[in-house]
Scaffold this active site. Structure first.
Site, mmCIF file in Angstrom:
data_model
loop_
_atom_site.group_PDB
_atom_site.id
_atom_site.type_symbol
_atom_site.label_atom_id
_atom_site.label_comp_id
_atom_site.label_asym_id
_atom_site.label_seq_id
_atom_site.Cartn_x
_atom_site.Cartn_y
_atom_site.Cartn_z
ATOM 1 C CG ASP A 690 -6.164 -30.624 16.082
ATOM 2 O OD1 ASP A 690 -6.970 -30.620 15.124
ATOM 3 O OD2 ASP A 690 -5.219 -29.820 16.161
HETATM 4 C C1 BGC Z 1 -5.868 -28.121 13.213
HETATM 5 C C2 BGC Z 1 -7.108 -27.655 13.942
HETATM 6 C C3 BGC Z 1 -8.256 -27.634 12.972
HETATM 7 C C4 BGC Z 1 -8.437 -29.038 12.401
HETATM 8 C C5 BGC Z 1 -9.584 -29.152 11.422
HETATM 9 C C6 BGC Z 1 -6.079 -29.408 12.468
HETATM 10 O O1 BGC Z 1 -5.030 -29.655 11.593
HETATM 11 O O2 BGC Z 1 -4.815 -28.231 14.119
HETATM 12 O O3 BGC Z 1 -6.903 -26.409 14.504
HETATM 13 O O4 BGC Z 1 -9.409 -27.162 13.585
HETATM 14 O O5 BGC Z 1 -7.256 -29.401 11.710
HETATM 15 O O6 BGC Z 1 -9.293 -28.497 10.254
#
Ligand code: BGC
Length: 912
Positions: A690
């Site tokens: 993530d």
């Molecule tokens: C989230 C993800 C997301 C990523 C990119 C993170 O804060 O948990 O689900 O895809 O950011 O935006």
């Protein structure tokens, strides 16, 4: 082959998903459908502010037009009682909508208008039916709260419902919510009809109106159990802690708990949902084949869902009394019409921690068929004389802290809750990993092999990877973002060709965009906003999901987006989890089938989805540091099971989580990424972290630059780095120290490059046409047209931005007179008072084209700058800053001319 995306078909299919995902809980006195030609009284401020989705990355889709419930009704030809609407509009003008400020800060709900008896009485004199809309949102970094305005109704909302009830004989309540809310008010208010209309994306109101008017009968089914009280959910006493949540309820999540231990605590069971018509389901089992004849016995046309549950023998492991093992929705059945569904089921297996194996314990497996978990009747059974070994595994991801977990104790009355110690980790994780270290290899090729050569069939992937230097391999493990100029503007990341050295190897830069409810393009580019994940699961219709996501895939291809960061597959362990709206259900089978159906659609369009967040991640509060203490069995049967179904159905990209599971942050967990996902499930794709995730080694503190442990785990990609060439992590230092091997880097490079070979990004680099033509799309919205200030560009220019408005959705435009075109270094400076992990993007447009998205995390009020090389080639260059989130304090934009010749062809390179 040229693809075409018919925008009207897209709108229609999404609206169909809304209509099929709406769950009707009750409908007394034929309150619905709304009678033709009568005005309807619409109550609740949310009628003017439809929640199309939840908040955070999963909701930041820029849409040209959202059809809310009011607009949907009007477009369907329903007269909304005007004086009442006018009262709401006036009040709304005087009480502006509160967007909150910044990342994860939008309020869960908005202040409600106090409703007077006079206004209700006036409307009741003209309309036979009142429709009250209650709205809620939640999302990333912000769980719901057990408080009025979030999980509970506010006093003003309750008063509004009471007032309406006093004046109207027929009262309908619509819940435009991200996930389940408290329903105890139903006992007090006693509305005639209540419908979860969820958050339906940009066509939410169209689909909702189709159901309210009776153009379609509701056919959605609850993807979660509605209990009487939040305290009835078995995870309740173990949710919300900032440091650690112990999953003491074990596998008894949702209906698995309620059907086994607490049937009387259920207000509406899992799978429940009414129609305007009634159905008779006559099912019978022949071995593991179930045939269900469904007859429409009512007055309206409609669809019904046949759900198959299994009651496995208790054996030595203990089992929930029901497990969903199959479901199917009928076609539209006219009154009196019958249809037959055939469902072939696989008996559920269970994970035996003692033998580290999936088994089917000996005994009778009873099969139940019906329209929800409670109404499903026994239709036959299959008896296994002996316990079957389904898959031999090795212990993995087991807890390291002792805790008591729930298990059933069978009594004459059914099952009572008993407790047992969860088995603990009993092997050396590092030893297991080291015993399987991949060998490194070198390529003895005379000439350099490019990835484009491999794509063309001239060379093998192994030989290609064998040429990459350690430094190049380290670069390949890094994703660039957010808003990398190498890919579609305003997206979450680029990976693959993210440095000059890698690009020179013919490696394309693939593009990832959030997800899951449509493409998030932070530069302001408009995209399609989809119904939320919970609503899509509530459709219980995999064919419809595939159809919808084939269209999503075409839209992605049209925007040169290769990977959608979704679907979200975390389990609805507790109703307060802020991101439940992105996820499907409390049930892993429904979750897995819904995800697999969406992926099938994306794959058909030549793109893919990154299933996330694997695994645990069932709470937003302190999500970067929270640890889940959970048994291996619960992980495998509940929290990983959906991912397993999706992997078996061909998923090729997975995102790990922020937090830790049993002491290990998932991005560095070898047993998750290698042992379970790849070795057991047969997953053959890429695994990414993530965004800015932490990683640790067993017993060590988490660290965002501990990439070496990520590589060892076979989590291939770190998301995201601002500059993949110069990023400082510990890959090379650990490689030189001998604690990380070249073979491990090469193994991950094989995963990444193997994936890239299958992308549209690769096809584009190889000169193949992947263009998609969008037809029937209404003209895009244009910019706000505010007066534009012109600046003179000399060798340097500073544009002071201290006073500009940076609220979400705002544009700030200006222009630059460039007397001598050339390359410039542009430095953007801003500060942000939000949390360290906030993501506040600002996109810079030049000549109507997005040049780049700059994303700030919280800066504690300090000025933070980003610098990029930018071509300014037009004498009058218009520029625009777009703010997709509130929370930034802009300081300045500084340009400095760079020396060297201006080569226009290089512009194309930066725009690619
Ligand atoms: C989230 C993800 C997301 C990523 C990119 C993170 O804060 O948990 O689900 O895809 O950011 O935006």
């Amino acid at each position: 082959m040229k693809q075409t995306l018919d925008w009207q078909k897209y709108l229609d299919t999404a609206a169909q998903a809304v209509a099929e995902g709406i769950v009707m809980l009750c409908n007394e006195k034929e309150a619905l459908p709304l009678p033709d030609g009568e005005p309807v009284a619409l109550f609740g401020r949310t009628q003017l502010h439809y929640y199309k989705s939840g908040t955070g990355s999963g909701g930041m889709v820029n849409v040209a037009k959202v059809t809310g419930i009011l607009e949907g009704l009007e477009e369907a030809g329903v007269t909304v009682y005007a004086p009442l609407l006018e009262t709401y509009r006036k009040w709304d003008d005087a009480h502006p909508y509160d967007l909150g400020s910044g990342w994860g800060a939008e309020p869960w709900s908005q202040e409600e208008m106090p409703l007077s008896d006079a206004a209700a009485a006036d409307a009741a004199a003209q309309c036979s039916r009142a429709v009250c809309v209650i709205g809620r949102t939640a999302g990333e970094e912000q769980d719901n709260r057990l408080a009025p305005g979030s999980y509970l109704l506010t006093d003003t909302e309750t008063a509004m419902l009471r007032t309406v009830r006093r004046h109207f004989k027929k009262m309908i309540v619509l819940l435009n919510v991200s996930n389940l809310i408290d329903m105890q008010w139903m006992d007090d208010i006693k509305p005639d009809a209540v419908l979860y209309v969820w958050q339906g994306g940009m066509t939410g109101g169209t689909g909702t109106a189709a159901v309210l008017t009776g153009a379609q009968s509701p056919s959605g089914k609850l993807p979660d159990t509605i209990a009487y009280s939040i305290a009835d959910y078995p995870s309740h006493s173990n949710f919300g802690d900032r440091e650690n949540n112990t999953y003491a309820e074990d596998i008894y999540v949702g209906y698995r708990y309620f059907e086994t231990f607490a049937q009387d605590r259920v207000r509406y069971p899992f799978g429940f949902g009414m129609s305007y018509t009634t159905f008779d389901i006559a099912a019978k089992a022949d071995g593991s084949r179930i045939t269900a004849a469904v007859t429409n016995t009512g007055k309206y046309a409609g669809k019904e869902v046949v759900q198959i549950y299994c009651e496995a023998p208790q054996g030595t492991l203990g089992k929930p009394f029901r497990e969903l093992i199959a479901y199917r929705k009928t076609a539209v059945l006219q009154p009196g019409e019958s249809g037959t569904l055939t469902l072939d089921v696989t008996l559920p297996a269970h994970y035996d921690e003692k033998s580290s194996a999936w088994v089917r314990e000996a005994g009778e497996y009873r099969l139940y068929a019906g329209s929800d978990v409670r109404r499903a009747a026994c239709v036959g059974s299959v008896t296994l004389k002996e316990t079957e070994l389904v898959q031999q595994c090795r212990q993995a991801m087991a807890p390291v802290t002792a805790f008591q977990r729930m298990k059933p104790q069978i009594t004459d009355q059914g099952a009572a809750v008993a407790w047992e110690e969860a088995p603990l980790l009993s092997y050396d994780e590092a030893e297991r990993r080291c015993a399987a270290l991949p060998e490194a290899w070198e390529t003895q090729a005379e000439t350099k092999i490019l990835l484009t050569d491999v794509y063309a069939g001239n060379g093998t992937l192994r030989d290609f990877v064998g040429q990459l230097s350690d430094t190049e391999l380290a670069q390949l493990m890094r994703g660039e973002g957010m808003g990398s100029p190498r890919v579609t503007a305003g997206t979450a990341s680029a990976f693959g060709g993210v440095t000059d050295a890698l690009t020179a190897y013919g490696i394309p830069a693939a593009c990832c965009s959030d997800g899951p409810s449509g493409m998030r393009l932070d530069c302001g580019t408009k995209a399609f906003s989809l119904p939320n994940g919970t609503m899509l699961a509530a459709c219980f219709n995999t064919d419809l999901l595939t159809e919808l996501f084939t269209l999503v895939g075409a839209e992605m291809a049209a925007n040169k987006v290769d990977c959608l960061l979704g679907p979200g597959m975390n389990i609805h362990r507790h109703p307060l989890n802020g991101r439940n709206f992105e996820y499907f259900s409390e049930d892993p089978y429904l979750t897995g089938m819904s995800a697999a159906a969406e992926l099938k659609g994306l794959h058909a369009a030549g793109v893919t989805g990154v299933i996330k967040h694997c695994c645990g991640n069932n709470q937003e509060t302190n999500r970067h540091f929270l640890n889940d203490t959970v048994s291996e069995r619960a992980l495998r049967e509940i929290y990983l099971r959906g991912f397993q179904y999706a992997a078996e159905a061909g998923a090729d990209a997975i995102m790990t989580t922020y937090g830790a599971v049993n002491g290990l942050w998932t991005a560095g967990n070898y047993d998750l990424c290698t042992e379970i996902l790849r070795n057991e499930y047969g997953f053959r794709g890429i695994i990414m972290t993530d965004w800015w995730a932490n990683i640790n080694s067993r017993g060590c503190a988490p660290d965002r630059n501990h990439f070496a442990e990520m590589v060892r785990a076979q989590n291939d990609l770190y998301m995201v780095c601002a500059d993949c060439e110069t990023h400082e992590d510990d890959i090379l230092s650990e490689l030189h120290a001998g604690t990380l091997t070249r073979g491990e880097l090469q193994r991950n490079a094989m995963n990444i490059c193997g994936f890239l070979l299958r992308t549209n990004a690769m096809k584009r680099l190889a000169g193949e046409d992947t263009a998609v033509e969008i037809v029937n799309r209404p003209a895009e919205e244009t910019d706000d047209g505010a007066p534009v200030v012109f600046y003179e560009m000399e060798e340097e220019l500073t544009v002071d931005l201290h006073d500009i408005d940076t609220a979400r959705g705002t544009n700030h435009a200006f222009a630059v007179t460039v007397n001598q075109p050339g390359w410039f270094e542009v430095t953007v400076t801003a500060s942000c008072d939000q949390s360290d992990l906030a993501q506040i993007p600002m996109t810079l447009f030049s000549m109507g084209t997005a040049f780049g998205t700059f994303t700030w995390n919280g800066t504690h009020g300090e000025a933070v700058s980003y610098t990029k090389k930018m071509p300014l080639f037009s004498h009058f260059t218009t520029m625009r800053l777009y703010f997709a989130q509130s929370g930034l304090q802009m300081h300045s934009l500084h340009f400095k001319r760079l020396s060297g010749d201006f080569d226009v062809s290089a512009i194309a390179e930066t725009e690619e």
